[in-house]
Scaffold this motif. Structure first.
Motif, mmCIF file in Angstrom:
data_model
loop_
_atom_site.group_PDB
_atom_site.id
_atom_site.type_symbol
_atom_site.label_atom_id
_atom_site.label_comp_id
_atom_site.label_asym_id
_atom_site.label_seq_id
_atom_site.Cartn_x
_atom_site.Cartn_y
_atom_site.Cartn_z
ATOM 1 N N TYR A 276 -0.279 0.385 -8.570
ATOM 2 C CA TYR A 276 -1.065 0.353 -7.342
ATOM 3 C C TYR A 276 -1.601 -1.043 -7.067
ATOM 4 N N ASN A 277 -1.504 -1.424 -5.784
ATOM 5 C CA ASN A 277 -2.037 -2.703 -5.323
ATOM 6 C C ASN A 277 -2.686 -2.455 -3.968
ATOM 7 N N LYS A 278 -3.988 -2.655 -3.890
ATOM 8 C CA LYS A 278 -4.726 -2.358 -2.667
ATOM 9 C C LYS A 278 -4.215 -3.173 -1.487
ATOM 10 N N GLN A 279 -3.897 -4.447 -1.730
ATOM 11 C CA GLN A 279 -3.406 -5.298 -0.649
ATOM 12 C C GLN A 279 -2.084 -4.775 -0.099
ATOM 13 N N HIS A 280 -1.179 -4.380 -0.993
ATOM 14 C CA HIS A 280 0.097 -3.819 -0.543
ATOM 15 C C HIS A 280 -0.127 -2.545 0.269
ATOM 16 N N ASN B 80 8.654 -4.292 -9.555
ATOM 17 C CA ASN B 80 7.261 -3.994 -9.925
ATOM 18 C C ASN B 80 7.141 -2.632 -10.596
#
Length: 422
Positions: free
Chosen positions: A125-129, A329
């Motif tokens: 998980y990546n908030k920006q993505h 990723n």
């Protein structure tokens, strides 16, 4: 309705629904094979003889014509009903139908898949993505909203392949991203969606839509709470005892219960092996992979096939992969979650293919002869298929060496990115 042939798919799969809906609207039908088990039936030799990539949906018509890829199958089925102009009546209409069908898949559908994979932890998980993907999907939906503000359907005054394609994409998006707030901004998109799925011929295929009130969000796994140790009470001042008494008290220490030793990992209880995994990791890092004096040669000189085993790893959900950097990723996230097994494991895995047409595959070298005790420390280990390799087999040996050298190629898909677990 006349059946045109057999469609291998998962009935609830939105891409399979699209093809069935196109056929039903055209007055045709497809047969679904009985007892189809995904990741098993499509790996069988008889299936691969017809569809070498093992991908679904896959269509075989009654006259033996074979086809895979959702968009291609849906378009082909649409051509079989000339009295229902799902592909338009002019070259211009046909081009616009292809345009909007492609837009629905590429600019709406792919973001749904990526966001779903993020919030469910399938990829790290990546908030920006997450924010970027949601913004791009909303922008695409707003383009559709503006287009539909003055039109009943996307291209003509009747339902076409473009409308059914969009409906199949939206049917999944409303369960992931298109929540109550977004639906309020997209009345025309929702109106088209509900118009298509409520057509008498299509209601049984699409069923009743399940709208989310709030878009799915990532929920971090709970952290283990450490029990707070009670504050130590002030020790009373020790009384001076005669020497004999002190000696007696020292003997009583043996009666105080001691903390039980930690249980050993079953992999540590295996017989000692002559193959040193750490030495292999250093050899792989510091030597050329192929050629005389390379790490592969070192491996064969030292490998202990009784104490270690070699496994092929394949991601189960390749049809859902989109951008290759996101697939890379995903491998990185899987390797991060294998950290607890670092001293028992080496891995070399990669992404093969291109954006929206890729697979994840590779190899693991691990302690023992069973893969599960090594990989089940990663919560997502069941998203992968594991097959034990026999290095006496020329085919398995070739796959193993290519995965180590990062020049593996599968079904014409070349290695584009990779990661090692060392």
């Amino acid at each position: 309705m006349a059946s045109i042939g057999t469609l291998w798919t998962i009935p609830q799969f939105d891409k399979g629904k699209r093809i069935r809906a196109v056929a039903a609207y055209a007055g045709l039908s497809v047969d679904l094979p009985e007892n189809y088990v995904h990741f098993e039936s499509n790996k069988q030799p008889e299936f691969l003889a017809k569809f070498p990539h093992g991908k679904i949906p896959a269509l075989e018509t009654k006259d033996g014509f074979k086809l895979f890829e959702t968009a291609a199958i849906a378009r082909y089925v649409a051509t079989l009903a000339p009295n229902v102009p799902l592909l338009g009546s002019t070259s211009e209409e046909a081009a616009l139908i292809d345009q909007w069908a492609s837009f629905a898949d590429g600019e709406v559908g792919q973001w749904t898949i990526l966001i779903f994979q993020l919030v469910k932890g399938i990829i790290p998980y990546n908030k920006q993505h997450h924010t970027i993907f949601a913004e791009r999907q909303l922008r695409s939906l707003e383009t559709l909203e503006k287009h539909l503000a003055t039109r009943t359907f996307l291209v003509t005054e009747r339902i076409t392949l473009a409308d059914i394609t969009l409906a199949s994409v939206i049917s999944r998006a409303v369960t992931v991203t298109i929540d109550a707030e977004w639906r309020a901004k997209l009345p025309n998109v929702i109106r088209l969606f509900e118009t298509v799925i409520n057509q008498p011929k299509l209601k049984d295929i699409f069923g009743t839509p399940e709208y989310v009130e709030k878009a799915l969000q990532f929920v971090p796994p709970p952290k283990e709470k450490k029990e707070a140790k009670p504050a130590a009470a002030a020790a009373p001042k020790a009384e001076k005892k005669p020497k004999k008494q002190e000696e007696d008290d020292d003997e009583d220490d043996d009666l105080v219960p001691k903390e039980a030793p930690k249980e050993k990992n079953p992999l540590d209880l295996l017989p000692k092996s002559s193959f040193n995994l750490e030495d292999w990791k250093r050899a792989y890092s510091n030597m050329d992979t192929r050629g005389p004096g390379g790490s592969i040669e070192w491996f064969y000189q030292h490998f202990d096939k009784e104490g270690f085993s070699v496994w092929r790893v394949d991601y189960k959900y390749n049809p859902e992969l989109t951008l290759t950097f996101m697939s890379s990723n995903l491998i990185g996230g899987f390797f991060n979650r294998l950290e607890a097994s670092r001293k028992y494991l080496f891995g070399s895995m990669g992404v093969l293919g291109e954006n929206n047409n890729s697979v994840i595959s590779g190899v693991l070298i691990l302690r023992g002869q069973d893969v599960k005790p090594v990989v089940d420390v990663a919560p997502d280990w069941e998203s992968y298929e594991f097959k034990k390799l026999n290095l006496d087999s020329e085919e398995d040996k070739k796959f193993f060496e290519a995965a180590l050298a990062w020049d593996l190629e599968l079904d014409g898909k070349k290695w584009v990115d990779g990661k090692n677990f060392k």
